[in-house]
Design a protein around this motif. Structure first.
Motif, short mmCIF file in Angstrom:
data_model
loop_
_atom_site.label_atom_id
_atom_site.label_comp_id
_atom_site.label_asym_id
_atom_site.label_seq_id
_atom_site.Cartn_x
_atom_site.Cartn_y
_atom_site.Cartn_z
N SER A 50 95.05 74.54 56.04
CA SER A 50 95.48 73.15 56.02
C SER A 50 94.53 72.28 55.20
O SER A 50 94.96 71.36 54.50
N HIS A 51 93.24 72.57 55.25
CA HIS A 51 92.27 71.79 54.49
C HIS A 51 92.39 72.05 53.00
O HIS A 51 92.20 71.14 52.17
N SER A 52 92.71 73.28 52.64
CA SER A 52 92.82 73.61 51.21
C SER A 52 94.04 72.95 50.57
O SER A 52 94.02 72.62 49.38
N VAL A 53 95.10 72.73 51.35
CA VAL A 53 96.33 72.15 50.81
C VAL A 53 96.37 70.63 51.02
O VAL A 53 96.77 69.88 50.13
N LYS A 54 95.97 70.19 52.22
CA LYS A 54 95.97 68.77 52.58
C LYS A 54 97.31 68.10 52.31
O LYS A 54 97.42 67.08 51.62
N PRO A 56 100.87 66.81 54.42
CA PRO A 56 101.39 66.54 55.76
C PRO A 56 102.29 67.65 56.30
O PRO A 56 102.20 68.01 57.48
N ALA A 57 103.14 68.20 55.44
CA ALA A 57 104.03 69.27 55.89
C ALA A 57 103.25 70.51 56.30
O ALA A 57 103.60 71.18 57.29
N VAL A 58 102.18 70.81 55.58
CA VAL A 58 101.36 71.97 55.91
C VAL A 58 100.60 71.73 57.21
O VAL A 58 100.47 72.63 58.05
N PHE A 59 100.10 70.51 57.40
CA PHE A 59 99.43 70.18 58.67
C PHE A 59 100.38 70.38 59.84
O PHE A 59 100.02 70.95 60.87
N ILE A 60 101.61 69.89 59.70
CA ILE A 60 102.59 70.03 60.78
C ILE A 60 102.91 71.50 61.02
O ILE A 60 103.00 71.96 62.17
N LEU A 61 103.09 72.27 59.93
CA LEU A 61 103.39 73.69 60.07
C LEU A 61 102.26 74.43 60.77
O LEU A 61 102.49 75.22 61.70
N CYS A 62 101.01 74.15 60.37
CA CYS A 62 99.86 74.80 61.02
C CYS A 62 99.75 74.39 62.48
O CYS A 62 99.39 75.21 63.34
N GLY A 63 100.05 73.12 62.78
CA GLY A 63 100.03 72.67 64.16
C GLY A 63 101.07 73.37 65.01
O GLY A 63 100.81 73.76 66.15
N MET A 64 102.26 73.57 64.44
CA MET A 64 103.33 74.26 65.16
C MET A 64 102.97 75.73 65.37
O MET A 64 103.25 76.29 66.44
N ILE A 65 102.35 76.35 64.38
CA ILE A 65 101.93 77.75 64.53
C ILE A 65 100.88 77.87 65.64
O ILE A 65 100.93 78.80 66.47
N PHE A 111 98.63 67.50 63.88
CA PHE A 111 99.65 66.46 63.85
C PHE A 111 99.03 65.10 63.53
O PHE A 111 99.60 64.29 62.81
N GLY A 112 97.83 64.87 64.07
CA GLY A 112 97.13 63.63 63.76
C GLY A 112 96.81 63.51 62.29
O GLY A 112 96.95 62.44 61.68
N ALA A 113 96.38 64.62 61.69
CA ALA A 113 96.08 64.62 60.26
C ALA A 113 97.34 64.36 59.44
O ALA A 113 97.30 63.70 58.40
N ALA A 114 98.49 64.86 59.89
CA ALA A 114 99.74 64.68 59.17
C ALA A 114 100.17 63.22 59.12
O ALA A 114 100.81 62.79 58.15
N VAL A 115 99.80 62.44 60.15
CA VAL A 115 100.20 61.02 60.18
C VAL A 115 99.03 60.10 59.81
O VAL A 115 99.09 58.90 60.01
N GLY A 116 97.95 60.69 59.28
CA GLY A 116 96.82 59.90 58.84
C GLY A 116 95.97 59.34 59.96
O GLY A 116 95.33 58.29 59.80
N ALA A 117 95.92 60.05 61.11
CA ALA A 117 95.17 59.56 62.27
C ALA A 117 93.86 60.31 62.47
O ALA A 117 93.31 60.32 63.57
N THR A 118 93.35 60.94 61.41
CA THR A 118 92.08 61.66 61.49
C THR A 118 90.93 60.71 61.24
O THR A 118 90.99 59.89 60.31
N PRO A 119 89.85 60.77 62.03
CA PRO A 119 88.69 59.89 61.79
C PRO A 119 88.13 60.09 60.39
O PRO A 119 88.17 61.19 59.83
N LYS A 120 87.61 59.02 59.84
CA LYS A 120 87.02 59.07 58.50
C LYS A 120 85.88 60.08 58.46
O LYS A 120 84.96 60.02 59.26
N GLY A 121 85.95 61.02 57.52
CA GLY A 121 84.91 62.03 57.35
C GLY A 121 85.22 63.35 58.02
O GLY A 121 84.56 64.36 57.74
N ALA A 122 86.24 63.39 58.90
CA ALA A 122 86.53 64.63 59.63
C ALA A 122 87.01 65.74 58.71
O ALA A 122 86.83 66.93 59.01
N ASP A 123 87.63 65.38 57.57
CA ASP A 123 88.12 66.40 56.63
C ASP A 123 87.36 66.34 55.30
O ASP A 123 87.88 66.77 54.27
N ALA A 124 86.11 65.85 55.34
CA ALA A 124 85.33 65.73 54.10
C ALA A 124 85.06 67.08 53.46
O ALA A 124 85.05 67.22 52.25
#
Length: 380
Positions: A50-54, A56-65, A111-124
């Motif tokens: 998920s980090h390599s692609v960044k 929203p669809a991939v974040f949701i897919l990884c969350g569902m998996i 799911f939070g990352a998919a909707v932009g709800a990740t804290p600043k720096g968490a995916d740096a």
């Protein structure tokens, strides 16, 4: 006089020799570690992808998996452990609980990352994202999005808290386990009227709720140690909720299980509020989402869990918080002079009748019995 003292001394010795002291069981601990390791093996690659692609669809897919793996792997692993003779169903309960929690939080953070709800720096960077997404607790960041680093001695301090929680669990479990969770009620012969309610209040709050609080705090302390050892500072899991919450909203929003609270604030409450949803309705819907989260966790953790019980509990407390908001708005000025200690006592007093709705799920599944064997258990 000397003979009376001698008889008293012999009586005390007799009572002492009738007490059984059971050491902690280590089987739940190492099985819990196995379940966690398996969950990390599954979720870390999802985090890297998920980090390599960044996207929203991939974040949701990884969350569902991740969520789907939670439905499949813990039950299979528990069945394998029991059938192979490596552990008992009771000991596997801790592993199932820890595994389901990991899969659930990874999915929620995705799911939070998919909707932009990740804290600043968490995916740096990928290391920080993996640590954030798979950690037992959220890690903290400064205003620039840089991870906050722990102070010297932070790990040792947290280790001390682990032993403190274990001691507390030993006391509460030793009071609870021999008496079915109601030691004071049993000792007083199930009194009627207000005395009966008072004894039930003590047993529900200062025994049942305290056991749940100490157990979850213990798990978070262990998770905190792992994060601190990696150079990250986690959030505090609890803020002394039983003794210091002066309203229903403060209990749930600022004191109890802040990991769950913060997660659903990011992913549900804040997006709804920004979209124009009234805050009271947004808070109520957040409680419903928390109920669904616990449904997922309990289905995976407890083999005989009946769907809907956790949702009903959180629905009721969502309504309680909505009522608290109205009451505070209408009568708040009249409560300013009331000592906070009385407010805190009133909150747990009001909550007392609802505690069995949640605690009985744990009791019926044998989870309280399991918790009692994580530390020293003293039984008559």
């Amino acid at each position: 006089m000397l003979r009376s003292k001698e008889r008293l001394f012999r009586g005390l010795i007799t009572r002492a020799t009738m007490v059984t002291i059971l050491p902690p069981l280590f089987e739940p601990y190492w099985l819990g570690l196995v379940f966690v390791i398996v969950s990390q093996i599954v979720t870390v690659p999802l985090c890297i992808l998920s980090h390599s692609v960044k996207n929203p669809a991939v974040f949701i897919l990884c969350g569902m998996i991740s969520a789907a793996c939670g439905y499949i792997l813990p039950p299979i692993l528990a069945e394998t452990v029991v059938s192979s003779g490596f552990g008992t169903p009771l000991s596997c309960l801790l592993g199932r609980f820890l595994g389901s929690t990991t899969y659930a939080f990874v999915g929620l953070r995705m799911f939070g990352a998919a909707v932009g709800a990740t804290p600043k720096g968490a995916d740096a960077d990928v290391q920080t994202w993996v640590t954030f997404a798979t950690g037992a607790l959220d890690i903290t960041f400064n205003a620039d999005g840089k991870p906050i680093r722990p102070a010297p001695g932070a790990v040792a301090n947290r280790v001390g808290w682990v032993f403190f929680r274990l001691a507390g669990l030993s006391v509460c479990s030793s009071l609870s386990e021999p008496f079915g969770g109601y030691p004071l009620t049993t000792a007083l012969g199930q009194p009627n009227g207000f005395a009966g309610f008072l004894t039930m209040f003590v047993d529900r709050i200062y025994i049942q709720l305290m056991i749940i609080y100490l157990f979850l705090s213990l798990l978070m302390d262990v998770g905190s140690i792992l994060l601190l050892a990696q150079g990250f500072v986690p959030i505090d899991g609890f803020a002394n909720p039983i003794f210091t919450a002066t309203s229903a909203r403060i209990f749930w929003g600022q004191k109890w299980n802040l990991q769950v609270t913060n997660s659903f604030k990011r992913c549900v409450f804040t997006p709804l509020s920004r979209s124009g949803t009234p805050k009271t309705l947004a808070a109520f819907l957040t409680f419903l989402a928390s109920g669904l989260f616990h449904e997922y966790q309990f289905v995976l953790s407890f083999p005989n869990y009946t769907l809907g019980r956790a949702s009903l509990f959180f629905l009721l407390h969502g309504l309680t918080c909505a009522g608290d908001a109205y009451f505070s708005k209408t009568f708040g000025n009249h409560l300013k002079t009331v000592p906070w200690q009385l407010k805190a006592l009133a909150v747990v007093f009001i909550y007392s009748p609802t505690v069995p709705m949640f605690a009985n799920i744990w009791v019926e599944e044998g989870f309280f019995k399991l918790i009692s064997r994580l530390s020293v258990l003293v039984t008559p």
